[in-house]
Design an enzyme around this catalytic site. Structure first.
Site, short mmCIF file in Angstrom:
data_model
loop_
_atom_site.label_atom_id
_atom_site.label_comp_id
_atom_site.label_asym_id
_atom_site.label_seq_id
_atom_site.Cartn_x
_atom_site.Cartn_y
_atom_site.Cartn_z
CG ASP A 257 2.24 -6.47 1.64
OD1 ASP A 257 2.63 -7.62 1.37
OD2 ASP A 257 2.77 -5.77 2.52
CB CYS B 228 5.40 -6.84 -4.77
SG CYS B 228 4.61 -6.25 -6.29
CG ASP B 229 4.77 -4.25 -0.45
OD1 ASP B 229 4.85 -3.81 -1.60
OD2 ASP B 229 3.92 -3.85 0.36
CE LYS B 230 6.28 -6.58 4.12
NZ LYS B 230 5.29 -6.06 3.16
CB CYS C 104 0.76 -0.43 -6.38
SG CYS C 104 -0.27 -1.92 -6.37
CD GLU D 53 1.56 -3.06 4.42
OE1 GLU D 53 2.75 -2.91 4.09
OE2 GLU D 53 0.62 -3.07 3.59
CB SER E 178 -0.09 0.24 2.98
OG SER E 178 0.16 0.53 1.62
#
EC number: 4.2.1.9
Length: 554
Positions: free
Chosen positions: A78, A119-121, A191, A444, A470
């Site tokens: 992202d 990570c995110d998704k 992150c 985002e 985010s």
């Protein structure tokens, strides 16, 4: 075993021939076949090292008597997709990840599965697939990145995002920003703050679908490799005992997940992802449940971006077990919930001797950062279907505020105004047509919120959007406004100069325009229609539900 569908019987001789073509022996085919879903790639810092995790998982599977077979999954960064067309594809990738894994694991019927996201998704997408397939499974993520060490002190990716605004304001030189750019992200991992990836990895552990330590053990440590080996061994135990994901994901797991979400001050994206994940188990997690739990759950942590601590500090302070133990002391954890350890949450906490080792990182329930949780759900005339704010990251001055609407129909237009110095104290930036359908893809808004913070306006300016944020966003950033503008929501009726009232303690978000005027505007309202050139995004816009229900595809 499921794998017998492709390994046993006279009529499956062609199948065995194909499997032998992989180099597999008869002995290996006689053992349980374990699919290892690996989201490794050379684009995403949180995924660059996942091949090492996969090798450790496979070693664990073999040590416990199974035969591992690896296959890939996609993953979007992202951060790299931020503030351009690519961000429209991030949220849609969640369902694509779940769907593609369902395809692979059904076409090739594995006996068990180990999921390796980071990570995110990739995390919610894999959790959705895990529950949809409901075969014995364990998740082991890649782990968090360490915080960067720079001349100015600790840093992370959000420090860089906000640095852009500081340069624009004149508080930082471009040379100082360059030094920050090279030092803020020191290596592999998700992150370093309590952003979306780490929020979801911590909650996967809380739910019980990942082993203790999954959410906080740093990516670069040997402990992460050992955790991956244990995940490979543990999935074989799950198979032997026939413990499946839906045995673990019950109403008890829902309650635990939302409580820990609130205590940690997780990303507002959890309000999109947890309902989508739990829906795969037939469970309904509503905005009202989030708010009900938030009102009674103390906020125990202020991790970046809300504070100066990072995930490595949370790990050293006792990790997710310590947070759960603290919440358990006031009855907010269901100790009887089952987990992939084969034991209950309570048994895990007792076996680990879970306790807080640093009361500055994980506050006591008797001395929390706030008596309420990190996320609040707002409703009112501007958001009758609900809106979401990370109240733990809002400046005290912005908790109750009446502001002047500055209206933009895209993120780019808003960013241009912010960077151009056209936003002033007392403004409420309204960014619409960025919702799941109207975006499409619900981008985002980290670039505008970081610019606001970097330019020193975080205690004076709000940002309200039908898009999302985010996990690295801080400030009075109110997202997921529902219904969205593209669906005829009131956010589409806001005009430049209107007054908006924000009252986070009262959970209210109101457009201060009388009903007669709103009726006149509604009578002539025509939603903006964007030209969508991507076939995927056209399908997504047709199929996606409201952000209030997790932006799930119908």
């Amino acid at each position: 075993m499921r794998s017998k569908k492709m390994t046993h019987g006279l009529e499956k001789a062609p199948h065995r021939s194909l499997l032998h073509a992989l180099g597999l022996t008869r002995e290996e085919l006689a053992r349980p076949l374990v699919g290892v879903v690996n989201a490794a790639n050379e684009v995403v810092p949180g995924h660059i090292h996942l091949d090492d995790i996969a090798e450790a998982v496979k070693a664990g599977v073999r040590a416990a008597g199974g035969t591992p077979l690896e296959f890939p999954a996609i993953a979007v960064c992202d951060g790299l997709a931020m503030n351009h067309e690519g961000m429209r594809f991030s949220l849609p990738s969640r369902e694509l990840i779940a769907d593609s894994i369902e395809i692979m694991a059904t076409a090739h019927p594995f006996d068990a599965l180990v999921f390796i996201p980071n990570c995110d998704k990739s995390v919610p997408g894999m959790l959705m697939a895990m529950l949809r397939l409901d075969v014995p499974s364990v998740m082991v993520s890649g782990g968090p990145m360490l915080a960067g060490a720079t001349l100015a002190g600790r840093a992370d990716l959000i420090t860089v995002f906000e640095g852009v605004g500081r340069v624009q304001r004149g508080d930082m030189t471009e040379a100082e920003l360059d030094e920050l750019v090279e030092g803020a992200c020191p290596g592999c991992g998700s992150c370093a703050g309590m952003f979306t990836a780490n929020s979801m990895n911590c909650l996967a552990e809380t739910i019980g679908l990942a082993l203790p330590g999954n959410g906080t053990t740093p990516a670069v440590t040997a402990a992460r490799i050992r955790l991956a080996k244990h995940a490979g061994m543990k999935v074989m135990e799950m198979l032997e005992r026939n413990i499946r994901p839906r045995d673990i994901v019950t109403e008890k797991a829902v309650a635990n997940a939302v409580a820990v979400d609130m205590a940690l001050g997780c990303s507002t994206n959890t309000v999109l992802h947890l309902p989508a994940v739990f829906a795969e188990a037939g469970l309904d997690l509503t905005l009202d449940i989030f708010d009900k739990v938030s009102r009674k759950t103390p906020n125990l942590c202020k991790l970046s971006p809300a504070g100066h601590h990072h995930i490595q500090d949370l790990h050293a302070a006792g990790g997710i077990p310590a947070v759960m133990a603290e919440l358990d002391s006031i009855g907010l954890i269901d100790r009887s919930a089952m987990t992939v350890t084969g034991r209950t949450v309570g048994e895990n906490l007792d076996a680990l001797g879970a306790k807080v080792r640093d009361a500055d990182v994980i506050r006591s329930v008797d001395a929390p950062y706030s008596p309420q949780g990190g996320i609040a759900i707002l409703k009112g005339s501007l958001a009758p279907g609900g809106a979401v704010v990370k109240q733990s990251a809002v400046a005290p001055e912005m908790m109750v505020r009446e502001a002047v609407a500055r209206v933009f129909d895209s993120e780019e237009a808003a960013c241009e105004a912010i960077m151009g110095g056209r936003i002033k104290a007392g403004d409420a930036i309204v960014i619409r047509y960025e919702g799941p359908k109207g975006g499409p893809g619900m981008r985002e808004m980290l670039t505008p919120t970081s610019a606001i913070a970097g330019m020193g306006l975080g205690a004076d300016v709000a940002l309200i959007t039908d898009g999302r944020f985010s996990g690295g966003t801080r400030g009075a950033a109110i997202g997921h406004v529902s219904p969205e503008a593209a669906e005829g929501g009131p956010i589409g009726l806001v005009q430049e100069g209107d007054r908006i009232r924000i009252d986070i303690p009262a959970r209210a978000l109101d457009l201060l325009v009388d009903e007669d005027e709103l009726a006149r505007r509604r009578a002539v309202f025509v939603p903006v229609e964007k030209e969508i050139t991507s076939p995927l995004l056209r399908r997504y816009a047709r199929m996606v539900s409201s952000a209030a229900t997790g932006a799930r595809q119908r």
